[in-house]
Design a protein around this motif. Sequence first.
Motif, PDB file in Angstrom:
ATOM      1  N   MET A 249      -3.369   2.022   5.751  1.00 48.84           N
ATOM      2  CA  MET A 249      -4.203   1.232   4.775  1.00 48.84           C
ATOM      3  C   MET A 249      -3.601   1.582   3.335  1.00 48.84           C
ATOM      4  N   ALA A 250      -3.696   0.488   2.611  1.00 49.58           N
ATOM      5  CA  ALA A 250      -3.286   0.532   1.299  1.00 49.58           C
ATOM      6  C   ALA A 250      -4.408  -0.124   0.224  1.00 49.58           C
ATOM      7  N   ALA A 251      -4.664   0.383  -0.737  1.00 52.95           N
ATOM      8  CA  ALA A 251      -5.358  -0.225  -1.612  1.00 52.95           C
ATOM      9  C   ALA A 251      -5.141  -0.286  -3.160  1.00 52.95           C
ATOM     10  N   PRO A 252      -5.123  -1.516  -3.675  1.00 53.82           N
ATOM     11  CA  PRO A 252      -4.456  -1.507  -4.997  1.00 53.82           C
ATOM     12  C   PRO A 252      -5.421  -0.895  -5.942  1.00 53.82           C
ATOM     13  N   PRO A 253      -4.924  -0.467  -7.377  1.00 54.55           N
ATOM     14  CA  PRO A 253      -5.777   0.115  -7.998  1.00 54.55           C
ATOM     15  C   PRO A 253      -7.224  -0.662  -8.665  1.00 54.55           C
ATOM     16  N   ALA A 254      -7.986  -0.119  -9.124  1.00 54.91           N
ATOM     17  CA  ALA A 254      -9.202  -0.987  -9.647  1.00 54.91           C
ATOM     18  C   ALA A 254      -8.708  -1.799 -10.736  1.00 54.91           C
ATOM     19  N   PRO A 255      -9.678  -2.878 -10.996  1.00 56.81           N
ATOM     20  CA  PRO A 255      -9.197  -3.883 -12.159  1.00 56.81           C
ATOM     21  C   PRO A 255      -9.106  -2.998 -13.399  1.00 56.81           C
ATOM     22  N   ALA A 256      -8.326  -3.669 -14.348  1.00 57.19           N
ATOM     23  CA  ALA A 256      -8.117  -2.913 -15.608  1.00 57.19           C
ATOM     24  C   ALA A 256      -9.464  -2.502 -16.417  1.00 57.19           C
ATOM     25  N   ALA A 257      -9.559  -1.270 -16.791  1.00 62.23           N
ATOM     26  CA  ALA A 257     -10.609  -0.997 -17.890  1.00 62.23           C
ATOM     27  C   ALA A 257     -11.943  -1.045 -16.843  1.00 62.23           C
ATOM     28  N   GLY A 258     -11.783  -0.820 -15.654  1.00 62.80           N
ATOM     29  CA  GLY A 258     -13.076  -0.934 -14.776  1.00 62.80           C
ATOM     30  C   GLY A 258     -13.781  -2.269 -14.613  1.00 62.80           C
ATOM     31  N   GLN A 259     -13.153  -3.421 -14.869  1.00 62.06           N
ATOM     32  CA  GLN A 259     -13.883  -4.582 -15.027  1.00 62.06           C
ATOM     33  C   GLN A 259     -13.727  -5.044 -13.852  1.00 62.06           C
TER      34      GLN A 259
ATOM     35  N   CYS B 162     -10.174   8.103   5.119  1.00 58.98           N
ATOM     36  CA  CYS B 162      -8.655   8.015   4.959  1.00 58.98           C
ATOM     37  C   CYS B 162      -8.288   9.175   3.829  1.00 58.98           C
ATOM     38  N   GLU B 163      -7.149   9.565   3.761  1.00 58.34           N
ATOM     39  CA  GLU B 163      -6.384  10.341   2.980  1.00 58.34           C
ATOM     40  C   GLU B 163      -5.803   9.463   1.565  1.00 58.34           C
ATOM     41  N   ASN B 164      -6.367   9.862   0.444  1.00 58.98           N
ATOM     42  CA  ASN B 164      -5.724   9.165  -0.709  1.00 58.98           C
ATOM     43  C   ASN B 164      -4.338   9.606  -0.941  1.00 58.98           C
ATOM     44  N   MET B 165      -3.091   8.833  -0.867  1.00 60.44           N
ATOM     45  CA  MET B 165      -1.946   9.247  -1.224  1.00 60.44           C
ATOM     46  C   MET B 165      -1.584   8.923  -2.534  1.00 60.44           C
ATOM     47  N   GLY B 166      -2.308   8.337  -3.379  1.00 61.05           N
ATOM     48  CA  GLY B 166      -1.994   7.965  -4.681  1.00 61.05           C
ATOM     49  C   GLY B 166      -0.584   6.967  -4.624  1.00 61.05           C
ATOM     50  N   ASN B 167       0.098   7.330  -5.574  1.00 65.56           N
ATOM     51  CA  ASN B 167       1.174   6.617  -5.828  1.00 65.56           C
ATOM     52  C   ASN B 167       2.456   7.156  -4.708  1.00 65.56           C
TER      53      ASN B 167
ATOM     54  N   ILE C 271      -4.272   6.386   5.854  1.00 72.17           N
ATOM     55  CA  ILE C 271      -4.008   6.737   4.460  1.00 72.17           C
ATOM     56  C   ILE C 271      -4.346   5.442   3.658  1.00 72.17           C
ATOM     57  N   TYR C 272      -4.758   5.805   2.265  1.00 73.10           N
ATOM     58  CA  TYR C 272      -4.500   4.639   1.358  1.00 73.10           C
ATOM     59  C   TYR C 272      -4.074   4.998   0.065  1.00 73.10           C
ATOM     60  N   GLY C 273      -3.557   4.072  -0.881  1.00 76.25           N
ATOM     61  CA  GLY C 273      -2.974   4.418  -2.112  1.00 76.25           C
ATOM     62  C   GLY C 273      -2.526   3.229  -2.774  1.00 76.25           C
ATOM     63  N   GLU C 274      -1.543   3.565  -3.784  1.00 76.90           N
ATOM     64  CA  GLU C 274      -0.859   2.371  -4.650  1.00 76.90           C
ATOM     65  C   GLU C 274       0.669   2.281  -4.312  1.00 76.90           C
ATOM     66  N   MET C 275       1.276   1.095  -4.622  1.00 83.21           N
ATOM     67  CA  MET C 275       2.693   0.971  -4.403  1.00 83.21           C
ATOM     68  C   MET C 275       3.010  -0.030  -5.454  1.00 83.21           C
TER      69      MET C 275
END
Length: 159
Positions: free
Chosen positions: A71-81, A105-110, A129-133
């Motif tokens: 599982m991959a999740a992109p970061p939230a929109p800029a400034a929480g928008q 799931c486990e947050n793996m961050g970057n 797992i989820y996180g950013e890439m």
Amino acid sequence: MICYRLRCAHDHVFEGWYKDSSTFAMLRQKNLLNCPECGTSSVDQAPMAPAIVGRAPERLPQSDPTPTPDMAAPPAPAAGQMPPGLPDAMLSALRDVRRTIEENCENMGNRFADEALRIHYGEAPERGIYGEMSQSQREELEEEGVAFQNVPWVRDTDS
């Protein structure tokens, strides 16, 4: 045939199979859908956690809400928008998806891409797992045959 994950007004979750989406919409509009647990006709589609499949796509059906390793999740929109123009029901569904991912799931961050590769090659235990890439990491995972899914990542609350 199409399978929908459904939820009644009393939060009972169940599946329903329909000829197509218009058949489901017609049955819902005429209040002909009933919860098998409590019988209420106040039934709507429930958010579905993405079925993310890694090495063995045939293992999990598309409607299975069980989290999977990649599982991959992109970061939230800029400034929480919030993305402009999203209806409340969609935002609510996306928040439910986010909570399901965070709870299961486990947050793996970057470190997501590195851990997804380790899981893919059996060097780490298989788990959700989820996180950013980055774009280059995304391309590397695609080249290595690691299946993953981007999930719209909205704020947990709208305050």
